[in-house]
Design a protein around this motif. Structure first.
Motif, PDB file in Angstrom:
ATOM      1  N   ILE A 325      -1.607  84.416  33.346  1.00 60.17           N
ATOM      2  CA  ILE A 325      -2.311  83.135  33.464  1.00 60.17           C
ATOM      3  C   ILE A 325      -1.722  82.118  32.496  1.00 60.17           C
ATOM      4  O   ILE A 325      -1.393  80.989  32.878  1.00 60.17           O
ATOM      5  N   LEU A 326      -1.555  82.534  31.229  1.00 53.51           N
ATOM      6  CA  LEU A 326      -1.088  81.597  30.216  1.00 53.51           C
ATOM      7  C   LEU A 326       0.329  81.116  30.503  1.00 53.51           C
ATOM      8  O   LEU A 326       0.638  79.925  30.397  1.00 53.51           O
ATOM      9  N   GLU A 327       1.194  82.057  30.902  1.00 53.17           N
ATOM     10  CA  GLU A 327       2.578  81.657  31.150  1.00 53.17           C
ATOM     11  C   GLU A 327       2.675  80.734  32.358  1.00 53.17           C
ATOM     12  O   GLU A 327       3.468  79.794  32.384  1.00 53.17           O
ATOM     13  N   ASN A 328       1.838  81.002  33.369  1.00 52.34           N
ATOM     14  CA  ASN A 328       1.855  80.144  34.550  1.00 52.34           C
ATOM     15  C   ASN A 328       1.368  78.738  34.257  1.00 52.34           C
ATOM     16  O   ASN A 328       1.763  77.792  34.914  1.00 52.34           O
ATOM     17  N   THR A 329       0.453  78.632  33.274  1.00 57.75           N
ATOM     18  CA  THR A 329      -0.036  77.296  32.954  1.00 57.75           C
ATOM     19  C   THR A 329       0.876  76.621  31.939  1.00 57.75           C
ATOM     20  O   THR A 329       0.573  75.537  31.456  1.00 57.75           O
ATOM     21  N   TRP A 334       3.721  80.684  21.155  1.00 59.41           N
ATOM     22  CA  TRP A 334       2.887  81.153  20.041  1.00 59.41           C
ATOM     23  C   TRP A 334       1.427  81.307  20.468  1.00 59.41           C
ATOM     24  O   TRP A 334       0.722  82.197  20.020  1.00 59.41           O
ATOM     25  N   LEU A 335       0.986  80.445  21.407  1.00 58.27           N
ATOM     26  CA  LEU A 335      -0.397  80.555  21.876  1.00 58.27           C
ATOM     27  C   LEU A 335      -0.571  81.829  22.702  1.00 58.27           C
ATOM     28  O   LEU A 335      -1.567  82.563  22.560  1.00 58.27           O
ATOM     29  N   VAL A 336       0.436  82.113  23.538  1.00 59.84           N
ATOM     30  CA  VAL A 336       0.395  83.349  24.311  1.00 59.84           C
ATOM     31  C   VAL A 336       0.297  84.535  23.352  1.00 59.84           C
ATOM     32  O   VAL A 336      -0.508  85.447  23.533  1.00 59.84           O
ATOM     33  N   ASN A 337       1.106  84.495  22.297  1.00 63.08           N
ATOM     34  CA  ASN A 337       1.088  85.597  21.338  1.00 63.08           C
ATOM     35  C   ASN A 337      -0.246  85.693  20.608  1.00 63.08           C
ATOM     36  O   ASN A 337      -0.774  86.781  20.399  1.00 63.08           O
TER      37      ASN A 337
END
Ligand code: GDP
Ligand code: MG
Length: 710
Positions: A325-329, A334-337
């Motif tokens: 979800i995060l990568e698609n948005t 760093w936020l993903v991590n």
């Protein structure tokens, strides 16, 4: 003005069950004395103007324990409008002892004759009209578990609050004469005239609290003492025993007139107790029961569930979904991590243990509710007493294996002040649910083969430390004084209702999940940040803020085998909540998941000896802030809070030191060095503290309290 209804009765008579029925709330229902430690209030269902309070269960109105004081103060000073006295009909004699005292408070009363289902099952016959006539108040038959008669009892109590209180029982002429003389002497000093008779009886019993509270002049005191002495001489017994004897004589008469027992009934409870409380079999049975509980919940079934939750559920599904979800948005890396490694990793490492804990709590709730735990406290008394604790210390310790906070609070049932304080100090040595993840992690990650013994051995070490500490502490000047005797009742065995079991287990688990969602959620984020950014806010693990802090701390812990800064920081993070130890380790070790990879990373930081030492240190040292708060509340002083946490941390440090330094040589084959000698010296010092003679043994002097006399 609302009408105040006070629920009063012996422990285990069903007060909380009835309370929950009447108010629609779900207070904790337990099957041993002392589960309700504070007064709880609720509004009566469908009667807006009635407040009902669930008081701690007590056997008498003599102030032998804190709970008796709470109840007595509320009845005398809070002046409820009516007492709803719950009487366990299957234990009529013992329960009516409190009833005879409640009759003297001058408060209108209704009796809820509970557990009528048990009486019926036994085939006994109870004549309710006769009972009501003798006790001078309405009696309503109830079965609180089924909710039968509950509403009727409440309605009757509301009505009765407008009527006269019951007439107290009449004692023999000699005692009545003494009481009326005391009454006229003390008349002027008693503000509440409704309590005249109650005070007269307490003065006759030489009740210290009442003597002090009334502030009688010395001369009056002397005259009262004279009256008591004469009565004692005439009746040939001590004043307290005279009153007890007369109460039981009256109760015997009432029971004889109203209860007809089924002669053919042979009790299942009696049969089970032939084994469960047998002199020789009691301990093996107990050991087998506890072993089975932990074997199922911690070692076998629980482990499968937990592995699945951490590796598959959190490790793959949740963090995978979040990542996608995060990568698609298009979120920053760093936020993903932060979210996958920091928050999901940290919270998941803790939540993964929920299935294991749910199973443990479910099994413990079963043992509690079926009546077995009360037996355990009873058989344990022999052991606990010889270590300077009370059989009732077992209850707090057992509760603390779920969570230290209610465990510490449950120590209130212990009458003896010294034993109560000592219990508070040692009770958190038993690993609580929040420490379970750490134990499971260490035993799984650091001991790859044959690790089945690690978890049980840490539990046993915790228990051992409880006893050894009691031995050490009871010899110090902090704890001297007389012992008060031990009273516990053994309720009949019964099959607990699944609903009650699930409710109890859920309540304990819920607290754990809420913590994971709040404290640990935030702590995980913060720790991930501190562990990934430097003081200049550059993304740098090597130079992170936390590593600076950790490097300052780690020398302190390297003699215990965990000089690694990440281990040191995690131990300190455990003070906020013990679950944080595992979640912090997970974040600082950069584990991609909470399962196999995490275990791999952990096994690089610890060897079996230092891992074991790490677990032991965290189990024994000062508990989390919530538990320290509970210690402070129950001890009532900062000094004692510091003594308790100081002792715990010092003990943890010493024991881990000994384990690591000696284990290094014995298990890992390292060479002797100065630390090895120091460790031997510390071990010998502890041994000496355990076996040295007591400095200040006061002569054993056992008083017999009223409630023991039956
Ligand atoms: P308290 O200590 O007086 O608050 O008692 P609880 O409400 O905690 O109840 C003690 C135990 O007795 C629990 O296991 C209840 O499920 C059980 N219990 C309560 N009322 C009844 C009843 O009417 N019949 C039977 N058989 N069990 C009951
Ligand atoms: Mg209760």
């Amino acid at each position: 003005m609302s009408i105040k209804i006070a629920l009063a009765g012996n422990p285990n008579s069903g007060k909380t069950t009835l309370f929950n029925h009447l108010t629609g709330s779900s207070q904790y229902v337990g099957n041993w004395p002392g589960v309700t430690v504070e007064k709880k209030e609720g509004r009566l269902h469908s009667f807006d103007n009635a407040v009902i309070s669930d008081l701690p269960g007590i056997y008498s109105l003599s102030p032998y324990s804190l709970e008796e004081v709470v109840t007595r103060d509320y009845l005398l000073n809070g002046r409820p409008d009516v007492i709803l006295n719950i009487v366990d009909a299957s234990n009529l004699e013992r329960n009516l002892y409190l009833t005879t005292q409640l009759m003297e408070t001058g408060i209108p009363m209704v009796i809820a004759l509970n557990m009528m289902d048990v009486v019926e099952k036994k085939g006994d016959h109870l004549d309710i009209e006769t009972l009501s006539a003798y006790l001078g108040c309405p009696v309503i038959a109830t079965s609180a578990v089924k909710g039968k008669g509950a509403g009727e009892a409440a309605k009757c109590a509301l009505k009765q609050s407008k009527f006269r209180p019951p007439t107290p029982i009449k004692f023999s002429p000699a005692l009545e004469e003494a009481l009326s003389e005391i009454q006229s002497l003390a008349l002027k000093y008693i503000k509440d005239q409704r309590l005249l008779r109650w005070y007269a009886i307490k003065l006759f019993e030489r009740d210290k609290n009442v003597q002090n509270q009334l502030r009688l002049p010395e001369q009056i005191k002397a005259m009262i003492e004279h009256i008591i002495k004469i009565c004692e001489a005439v009746m040939g017994d001590s004043s307290e025993s005279i009153v007890i004897g007369e109460r039981y004589a009256y109760i015997e008469k009432v029971v004889n007139k109203s209860l007809r027992k089924n002669p053919r009934h042979s009790s299942l409870t009696g049969k089970i107790d032939k084994i469960a409380t047998n002199r020789f079999l009691a301990f093996p049975v107990f050991a087998a029961v506890i072993f089975t509980v932990y074997f199922i919940s911690v070692s076998t079934v629980g482990t499968y569930l937990t592995d699945w939750t951490t590796d598959i559920f959190f490790g793959k599904w949740v963090s995978g979904a979040a990542k996608t979800i995060l990568e698609n948005t298009g979120a920053a890396q760093w936020l993903v991590n932060l979210i996958t490694e920091g928050i999901i990793g940290g919270v998941g490492a803790v939540l993964g243990f929920v299935p294991q804990m749910a199973l443990l709590f479910l099994l413990l709730s079963f043992l509690e509710d079926c009546g077995y735990m009360a037996r355990v406290a009873f058989i344990m008394d022999r052991v606990f007493r010889s270590f300077g604790l009370s059989g009732k210390s077992f209850i707090p310790i057992l509760v603390a294996s779920g969570c230290g906070v209610p465990g510490i609070m449950a120590s209130r049932t212990i009458e003896d002040e010294n034993k109560r304080k000592m219990t508070i100090m040692v009770t958190t040595f038993i690993p609580c649910g929040a420490k379970l993840p750490l134990i499971a992690l260490i035993s799984g990650a650091v001991f790859p083969e044959g690790s089945w013994w690690v978890a049980p051995s840490i539990y046993f070490l915790g228990i051992l430390m409880i006893f050894l500490s009691a031995l050490i502490l009871s010899k110090t000047r902090l704890f001297k004084g007389d012992a008060t005797p031990f009273v516990i009742e053994l309720p009949d065995y019964h099959l607990p209702s699944p609903k009650v079991l699930f409710l109890q287990a859920w309540k304990r688990i819920r607290a754990f999940i809420v913590k994971a969602g709040t404290v640990i959620f935030i702590a995980s984020g913060v720790i991930w940040f501190l562990g990934n950014f430097s003081f200049n806010l550059d993304l740098s693990r090597e130079n992170s803020i936390l590593s600076h802090f950790g490097h300052i701390l780690s020398p302190l812990f390297s003699p215990l085998g965990f000089g690694d800064w990440r281990a040191a920081v995690s131990a300190v993070a455990g003070l906020a909540a013990k679950e944080n130890i595992v979640s912090t380790l997970n974040i600082l070790l950069n584990a991609e998941d909470a399962g196999a990879e995490f275990a791999e990373a952990v096994s690089k930081v610890f060897n079996p000896v230092s891992g074991y030492s790490y677990a032991v240190f965290n189990i024994l040292c000062a508990p989390c802030v919530a538990a320290i708060g509970a210690i402070h509340r129950e001890m009532g002083s900062l000094k004692w809070t510091l003594i308790a946490t100081g002792y715990q941390t010092l003990l943890a440090y010493s024991v881990s030191f000994v384990i690591y330094q000696i284990g290094r040589v014995v298990v890992l084959g390292a060479t002797f060095n100065i630390f090895t000698f120091l460790a031997i010296a510390v071990a010998l010092l502890i041994l000496w503290l355990i076996i040295k003679p007591a400095e200040n043994q006061t002569p054993a002097h056992i008083k017999r309290p009223a409630k023991n006399a039956s």
